[in-house]
Motif scaffolding. Structure first.
Motif, PDB file in Angstrom:
ATOM      1  N   ASP A 267      44.030  46.585  81.297  1.00 52.10           N
ATOM      2  CA  ASP A 267      45.634  45.980  82.001  1.00 52.10           C
ATOM      3  C   ASP A 267      46.021  44.473  81.056  1.00 52.10           C
ATOM      4  O   ASP A 267      45.613  43.547  81.595  1.00 52.10           O
ATOM      5  CB  ASP A 267      45.410  45.836  83.483  1.00 52.10           C
TER       6      ASP A 267
ATOM      7  N   ALA B 174      48.591  43.270  80.973  1.00 50.33           N
ATOM      8  CA  ALA B 174      49.678  42.663  81.353  1.00 50.33           C
ATOM      9  C   ALA B 174      48.872  41.427  82.060  1.00 50.33           C
ATOM     10  O   ALA B 174      49.146  40.457  82.438  1.00 50.33           O
ATOM     11  CB  ALA B 174      50.607  43.363  82.361  1.00 50.33           C
ATOM     12  N   THR B 175      47.791  41.774  82.949  1.00 56.64           N
ATOM     13  CA  THR B 175      47.143  41.277  83.908  1.00 56.64           C
ATOM     14  C   THR B 175      46.316  39.920  82.963  1.00 56.64           C
ATOM     15  O   THR B 175      46.134  38.870  83.031  1.00 56.64           O
ATOM     16  CB  THR B 175      46.096  41.711  84.935  1.00 56.64           C
TER      17      THR B 175
ATOM     18  N   VAL C 125      48.817  37.364  81.750  1.00 56.29           N
ATOM     19  CA  VAL C 125      49.073  36.100  82.670  1.00 56.29           C
ATOM     20  C   VAL C 125      47.878  35.246  82.768  1.00 56.29           C
ATOM     21  O   VAL C 125      47.998  34.105  82.872  1.00 56.29           O
ATOM     22  CB  VAL C 125      49.595  36.866  84.043  1.00 56.29           C
TER      23      VAL C 125
ATOM     24  N   GLU D 100      50.327  42.878  89.416  1.00 55.27           N
ATOM     25  CA  GLU D 100      50.824  43.703  88.479  1.00 55.27           C
ATOM     26  C   GLU D 100      50.786  45.141  88.810  1.00 55.27           C
ATOM     27  O   GLU D 100      51.613  45.984  88.553  1.00 55.27           O
ATOM     28  CB  GLU D 100      49.886  43.538  87.239  1.00 55.27           C
TER      29      GLU D 100
ATOM     30  N   GLN E 118      53.459  45.377  91.465  1.00 60.28           N
ATOM     31  CA  GLN E 118      54.775  44.991  91.024  1.00 60.28           C
ATOM     32  C   GLN E 118      55.530  44.070  92.069  1.00 60.28           C
ATOM     33  O   GLN E 118      56.636  44.459  92.479  1.00 60.28           O
ATOM     34  CB  GLN E 118      55.945  45.715  90.510  1.00 60.28           C
TER      35      GLN E 118
ATOM     36  N   GLU F 222      59.089  42.298  83.396  1.00 54.83           N
ATOM     37  CA  GLU F 222      58.156  42.292  82.313  1.00 54.83           C
ATOM     38  C   GLU F 222      57.624  40.863  82.130  1.00 54.83           C
ATOM     39  O   GLU F 222      58.024  40.152  81.381  1.00 54.83           O
ATOM     40  CB  GLU F 222      58.784  42.523  80.963  1.00 54.83           C
ATOM     41  N   ARG F 223      56.482  40.540  82.825  1.00 55.23           N
ATOM     42  CA  ARG F 223      56.048  39.186  83.174  1.00 55.23           C
ATOM     43  C   ARG F 223      54.994  38.873  81.949  1.00 55.23           C
ATOM     44  O   ARG F 223      55.091  37.618  81.536  1.00 55.23           O
ATOM     45  CB  ARG F 223      55.419  39.036  84.324  1.00 55.23           C
ATOM     46  N   ALA F 224      54.446  39.754  81.507  1.00 56.20           N
ATOM     47  CA  ALA F 224      53.468  39.343  80.506  1.00 56.20           C
ATOM     48  C   ALA F 224      53.890  38.882  79.243  1.00 56.20           C
ATOM     49  O   ALA F 224      53.412  37.726  78.641  1.00 56.20           O
ATOM     50  CB  ALA F 224      52.627  40.688  80.209  1.00 56.20           C
TER      51      ALA F 224
END
Length: 408
Positions: free
Chosen positions: A55, A57-58, A61, A164, A167, A243-245
């Motif tokens: 992951d 994205a995690t 962050v 994540e 969401q 889309e935070r990452a």
């Protein structure tokens, strides 16, 4: 290859529970990495499957929050706040309340591990100078950091994974989870102040007036302003952006663009071991969840246990967090569990975080606090911690269970 996947999974999580493999000087990170490598070398998973299971994205962050914490540390903020805490013009009980409030609040917007790592050594020297036993204060830092981190999606690594995965909305999560987090902070104070194990340690001693330490150094203002602005930006990203990452990585880039801090200084404080641990566990649990037979078996067990019931989720969180750890537990449940509703994810975040206060091994923050205390000459045994951590956790979880049941 089903048998190999199960064997590696069992071996890795057995190592997570013990903190090592018997007879070897290897920690949890090494265990997770070796487990992932065995699966790759044996062909149980290929390179594409391994990358797909991570992951990113995690991890992005989490890296952002680590770099952000590095900026705060470089500015001298942690040294300053630790000094200010220990020189508050308060009684010992008031000082304890200040420690809990400040550490809990900071942990809600930073990773709790960093807050504990930075504050503990300074706090110990300060409370010893006031003639106080540092043990209850160190335990207060760890427990408050854990409880406070439950309030937001960015408070700890397991919340980041849950955010994540589902969401989740930042504001809605805050509205639901800040209540049990606050209850947890109040419980930490009540148990430490009124509990029979620590009541005598908080006896009245001579006060030290605020600002009396001439050696206190103010934080570097431009660097601190940059850190605060970056923190606000991260929170806004979680509130406004899907889309935070990528946007969080942009924050990392902005922090790296500095005239005064070199890249090695900014990235040198990043916990690469924790990121490697995540990668290894993602691959191992991804292999399990990718096998329909194995994943279905675990999913059926969790459904049979009625994991959708808050009381069951509390029990699993308490048992899992204090054996394999709350981060591996959450990763396993998200990968192998049934469909997760939003209320279940809120409950998992709160219960797994508060459960981390039970024993020293329940949370990385606890381990950091105890290790930092030992370096400063204050030894906190497993029993010392458990005498306070067990009642703090049980009371906090009962109250949190009541709240989550009420709003569900």
């Amino acid at each position: 290859m089903d048998w190999l996947i199960v064997a590696v999974f069992a071996g890795v999580y057995f190592g997570m529970a013990l903190g090592r493999w018997p007879g070897l000087a290897i920690n949890r990170t090494g265990i997770a990495v070796i487990g992932a490598l065995i699966l790759l070398l044996a062909g149980a998973v290929n390179g594409g499957q391994a990358l797909a299971s991570i992951d990113f994205a995690t991890l992005s962050v989490l890296l952002t929050l680590m770099v952000l914490s590095s900026q705060y540390a470089a500015s001298g903020f942690f040294d300053w706040i630790g000094n200010r805490i220990t020189h508050l013009d308060l009684t010992p009980r008031g000082l304890l309340a200040g420690v809990i409030m400040i550490c809990g609040g900071l942990s809600a917007v930073m990773t709790n591990d960093v807050v504990v790592w930075a504050v503990t050594p300074i706090l110990i020297s300060g409370v010893i100078a006031r003639g106080l036993d540092p043990k209850p204060f160190v335990i207060a830092v760890a427990c408050a950091a854990n409880a406070g981190s439950a309030a937001t999606l960015i408070g700890n690594p397991q919340n980041l994974m849950i955010a994540e995965f589902g969401q989740l909305d930042f504001i809605e999560f805050l509205m639901v989870c800040s209540v049990p987090a606050l209850i947890g902070l109040l419980t930490v104070y009540a148990v430490l102040v009124y509990g029979p194990m620590t009541r005598g340690a908080l006896q009245q001693v001579e006060r030290i007036a605020a600002g009396s330490d001439a050696t206190a150094v103010l934080p570097d203002r431009p660097m601190l302003i940059k850190a605060v602005a970056a923190t606000i930006a991260v929170i806004l990203i979680f509130i406004l952006v899907d889309e935070r990452a990528l946007w969080c990585l942009l924050i990392v880039a902005m922090l790296l663009l500095s005239r005064r801090l070199g890249t090695d200084q900014v990235l040198g404080r990043v916990d690469w071991h924790l990121l490697a641990l995540f990668c290894g566990l993602f691959i191992v649990t991804g292999a399990m969840s990718g096998d329909d037979v194995i994943a279905g078996f675990f999913r059926d067990i969790l459904i049979t246990l009625h994991i959708d019931q808050p009381a069951v989720l509390v029990g699993l969180s308490l048992a899992g967090s204090n054996t394999i750890g709350n981060v591996p537990l959450v990763m396993m449940l998200l990968s192998l569990g049934p469909d997760w509703s939003q209320s279940m994810l809120h409950g998992l975040a709160v219960f797994s975080t508060l459960s981390g206060n039970f024993l020293i091994v329940g949370s990385v923050a606890n381990i950091i606090a105890v290790e930092q205390a030992a370096k400063a000459g204050t030894v906190i045994s497993f029993t010392d911690y458990a005498r306070l951590g067990v009642p703090i956790t049980l009371i906090s979880l009962v109250m949190a269970l009541g709240w989550m049941t009420l709003i569900s």
